[in-house]
Design a protein around this motif. Structure first.
Motif, short mmCIF file in Angstrom:
data_model
loop_
_atom_site.label_atom_id
_atom_site.label_comp_id
_atom_site.label_asym_id
_atom_site.label_seq_id
_atom_site.Cartn_x
_atom_site.Cartn_y
_atom_site.Cartn_z
N CYS A 289 0.84 -1.20 0.00
CA CYS A 289 0.00 0.00 0.00
C CYS A 289 0.88 1.24 0.00
O CYS A 289 1.67 1.44 0.92
CB CYS A 289 -0.91 -0.01 1.22
SG CYS A 289 -2.07 -1.42 1.23
N LYS A 321 -6.07 -2.46 -4.18
CA LYS A 321 -6.11 -2.95 -2.80
C LYS A 321 -6.71 -1.90 -1.86
O LYS A 321 -7.50 -2.22 -0.98
CB LYS A 321 -4.69 -3.33 -2.35
CG LYS A 321 -4.66 -4.22 -1.11
CD LYS A 321 -3.30 -4.84 -0.92
CE LYS A 321 -3.33 -5.84 0.23
NZ LYS A 321 -2.02 -6.50 0.43
N ARG A 322 -6.32 -0.65 -2.05
CA ARG A 322 -6.88 0.42 -1.21
C ARG A 322 -8.37 0.56 -1.43
O ARG A 322 -9.15 0.70 -0.47
CB ARG A 322 -6.17 1.74 -1.53
CG ARG A 322 -6.73 2.95 -0.79
CD ARG A 322 -5.92 4.20 -1.07
NE ARG A 322 -6.54 5.37 -0.48
CZ ARG A 322 -7.42 6.15 -1.11
NH1 ARG A 322 -7.78 5.86 -2.37
NH2 ARG A 322 -7.95 7.19 -0.49
N LYS A 323 -8.83 0.53 -2.67
CA LYS A 323 -10.25 0.67 -2.98
C LYS A 323 -11.08 -0.47 -2.38
O LYS A 323 -12.25 -0.31 -2.06
CB LYS A 323 -10.47 0.72 -4.49
CG LYS A 323 -10.10 2.05 -5.13
CD LYS A 323 -11.04 3.17 -4.67
CE LYS A 323 -10.82 4.46 -5.43
NZ LYS A 323 -11.73 5.54 -4.97
N ASP A 324 -10.44 -1.62 -2.21
CA ASP A 324 -11.12 -2.79 -1.60
C ASP A 324 -11.11 -2.73 -0.08
O ASP A 324 -11.60 -3.65 0.58
CB ASP A 324 -10.48 -4.09 -2.09
CG ASP A 324 -10.83 -4.41 -3.53
OD1 ASP A 324 -11.83 -3.87 -4.04
OD2 ASP A 324 -10.09 -5.20 -4.17
N GLY A 325 -10.51 -1.68 0.47
CA GLY A 325 -10.46 -1.54 1.93
C GLY A 325 -9.44 -2.43 2.59
O GLY A 325 -9.54 -2.73 3.78
N LEU A 326 -8.41 -2.83 1.84
CA LEU A 326 -7.41 -3.78 2.36
C LEU A 326 -6.09 -3.11 2.74
O LEU A 326 -5.13 -3.80 3.03
CB LEU A 326 -7.17 -4.87 1.31
CG LEU A 326 -8.40 -5.69 0.93
CD1 LEU A 326 -8.06 -6.70 -0.16
CD2 LEU A 326 -8.99 -6.40 2.14
N ASP A 421 -14.65 1.09 8.97
CA ASP A 421 -14.98 0.48 7.68
C ASP A 421 -14.08 1.13 6.63
O ASP A 421 -14.40 2.17 6.05
CB ASP A 421 -16.46 0.73 7.36
CG ASP A 421 -16.92 0.02 6.10
OD1 ASP A 421 -16.07 -0.21 5.20
OD2 ASP A 421 -18.12 -0.30 5.99
N ARG A 422 -12.93 0.52 6.39
CA ARG A 422 -11.92 1.16 5.54
C ARG A 422 -12.38 1.31 4.09
O ARG A 422 -12.07 2.31 3.43
CB ARG A 422 -10.60 0.38 5.60
CG ARG A 422 -9.95 0.40 6.98
CD ARG A 422 -8.54 -0.14 6.92
NE ARG A 422 -8.47 -1.47 6.37
CZ ARG A 422 -8.71 -2.58 7.06
NH1 ARG A 422 -9.05 -2.52 8.33
NH2 ARG A 422 -8.60 -3.76 6.49
N LYS A 423 -13.10 0.34 3.57
CA LYS A 423 -13.54 0.42 2.18
C LYS A 423 -14.46 1.62 1.98
O LYS A 423 -14.31 2.39 1.02
CB LYS A 423 -14.26 -0.87 1.78
CG LYS A 423 -14.64 -0.93 0.31
CD LYS A 423 -15.20 -2.29 -0.07
CE LYS A 423 -15.52 -2.34 -1.56
NZ LYS A 423 -16.05 -3.68 -1.96
N ASP A 427 -13.63 5.46 -0.05
CA ASP A 427 -14.53 6.01 -1.06
C ASP A 427 -14.98 7.42 -0.68
O ASP A 427 -14.96 8.35 -1.51
CB ASP A 427 -15.75 5.10 -1.24
CG ASP A 427 -16.74 5.65 -2.25
OD1 ASP A 427 -16.37 5.78 -3.43
OD2 ASP A 427 -17.89 5.97 -1.85
#
Length: 490
Positions: A289, A321-326, A421-423, A427
């Motif tokens: 990341c 990966k960031r967009k998926d909240g990972l 909720d990172r995802k 956003d």
């Protein structure tokens, strides 16, 4: 001693297979002078941390928390906690030892833990439960000295080994070292060493591991991370895991005392929030990341990822990966989230983390928004103690420390733990930064989605055949909640 550059989270070591060497006899028999030097260095480090925090504490004024209804009761709670901490410590009588459990010993179990402090903490709990179930004698676990953090600490440097042994005498026999005859067998190579299968049911240990112990007399498990299932285990096994974690694994008296002093300094100035900011170099290299990093930093992180063979994933798309909240939230992102949640600007924020990658440049958004940021600790054990006592705990990534502290705070009465909720946050942050989402709407949505993510009572999510994706036992030890024996222990 300090448990390295941070007892890392699941990402670093959680699922990555790192080679662990069984210690040589020479390593086990290290000189007393080396041990003395290690403990002397530990003492200096502990008091240096305390002096730094004392100096910071004297400059902080009283703090208040406003703006978020669910946090309005923090001030009375903090005042009560401060009064409790200000009282002199009573001289506690030593509790009566539980009667020793008598059983036919099936052999000896040695374990070498791997990973950071909190990963090893959970593993020790699992190994005690396994030893109890197999009716074997457990040797005090060896801590990881070969991982990224290169930490030389022994078990007794971090944990109260005498309390660990005696508090569990009613369940399993634990020895500091092998008996002389068994030690001689190990020196002659007459033992078996292996990694157990991850996320195994307890029946695996009965059917596959116990016969090996009975055959070889001494079995060495050279990996211990996530080797016992989260769910589907007998209730007494689950409760024993809790007993070890919340009652038997106590830090040394020196670490506990430093923790009390640090908490007292913080409490003196009002409520405080612990931010577990997983933005260290190793975490970013492992996860791939790179949001907000320069090109040079991204290249440096990539080189580091390829340098460690036990980090299996090499080619990583940071954007996806960031967009998926990972990905761990960045310091800039968490600054926006805390403000959106209504955390007051004057709130004390204790950073529980190692060195933040990018240093002051990356921390500037957070420190300009929240000037009372304290990041003087480099001890995972101290971070753990302070995190437990904080008014609010906010992890930016769901690693081992985040999960273990979350579960411990549930045991302590469901203390406020904001599970981000990172995802969704990523956003909303991107929409706000692009100008398509006004601040009021951004804040409203952040508050709304997290209103029911405060570490309250819930059931663990079970996903058959996908243990890595289901809720971690130590994040929500539901079988042990409201257990009066555990509540008395803490």
């Amino acid at each position: 001693m300090a448990m390295g550059l941070k007892a890392a989270a699941a990402g670093v070591g959680g699922g990555a297979d790192k080679p662990l060497r069984f210690p040589s006899v020479a390593a086990v028999a290290r000189s007393r002078m080396q041990l003395w030097m290690l403990r002397a260095t530990t003492t200096v480090l502990l008091w240096t941390c305390l002096v730094q925090l004392t100096a910071v504490g004297e400059t902080w004024g009283p703090r208040v928390l406003r703006g978020w209804p669910s946090c309005r009761m923090m001030a009375p709670e903090a005042a009560a906690a401060a009064a409790r901490l200000a009282m002199p410590e009573p001289v506690a009588e030593k509790p009566a030892l539980p009667p020793q459990r008598v059983y036919r010993n099936n052999g000896y179990l040695m374990v070498s833990c791997n990973g950071g402090l909190n990963q090893m903490r959970a593993a020790i709990c699992d190994m005690v439960a396994i030893a109890r179930y197999l009716n074997v004698t457990l040797i005090v676990p060896e801590l990881d000295k070969t991982s990224f953090w290169n930490d030389p600490s022994e078990f007794q440097d971090i944990f109260d080994v005498e309390h660990f042994i005696t508090s569990l005498r009613g369940e399993v026999r634990i020895l500091r070292e092998l008996p002389p005859r068994m030690k001689q067998r190990v020196e002659m190579g007459m033992f078996h060493s292996m990694p157990p299968i991850s996320w195994s049911h307890i029946s695996y240990y009965h059917n596959q591991i116990l016969p090996l112990i009975q055959k070889h007399k001494v079995l060495h498990l050279n990996r211990t991370d996530a080797r016992l299932a989260n769910n589907g285990l007998p209730l007494d096994i689950q409760k024993l895991r809790c007993q070890v974690n919340y009652a038997s694994l106590k830090f040394t008296s020196q670490i506990e005392e430093l923790g009390r002093r640090v908490i007292r300094i913080l409490r003196k100035n009002g409520p405080f929030l612990v931010l577990h900011l997983r933005y260290e170099m190793d975490m970013l290299a492992f996860s791939g990341c790179t949001e907000g990093c320069t090109r040079e930093e991204s290249d440096e992180l990539t080189r580091m990822r390829y340098a460690y063979p036990w980090w299996k994933e090499k080619v990583i798309n940071s954007y996806v990966k960031r967009k998926d909240g990972l990905c761990p939230l960045t310091p800039e992102e968490i600054a926006l989230v805390l403000r959106a949640l209504g955390i007051d600007r004057s709130m004390q924020i204790y950073i529980a983390a190692g060195e933040i990658y990018g240093g002051k440049r990356r921390m500037s958004s957070l420190t300009s928004e929240y000037p009372n940021v304290n990041h003087s600790s480099q001890m995972a054990a101290l971070d753990y103690l302070v995190s437990l006592e904080s008014d609010i705990f906010v992890p930016t990534y769901d690693g081992n420390m985040a999960k273990v502290v979350e579960g411990h705070r549930r045991i302590m009465g469901f203390k406020n733990t904001i599970l981000l909720d990172r995802k969704l946050i990523v956003d909303l942050v991107d929409r706000y930064n692009s100008g398509s989402l006004p601040w009021d709407e951004f804040s409203k949505q952040i508050k709304s989605v997290h209103a029911n993510r405060m570490g309250s009572a819930s059931r663990r999510t079970v996903i058959p055949d996908k243990p890595k994706e289901e809720d971690y036992f130590y994040a929500n030890p539901q079988e042990c909640l409201r257990d009066p024996n555990l509540l008395r222990a803490w």
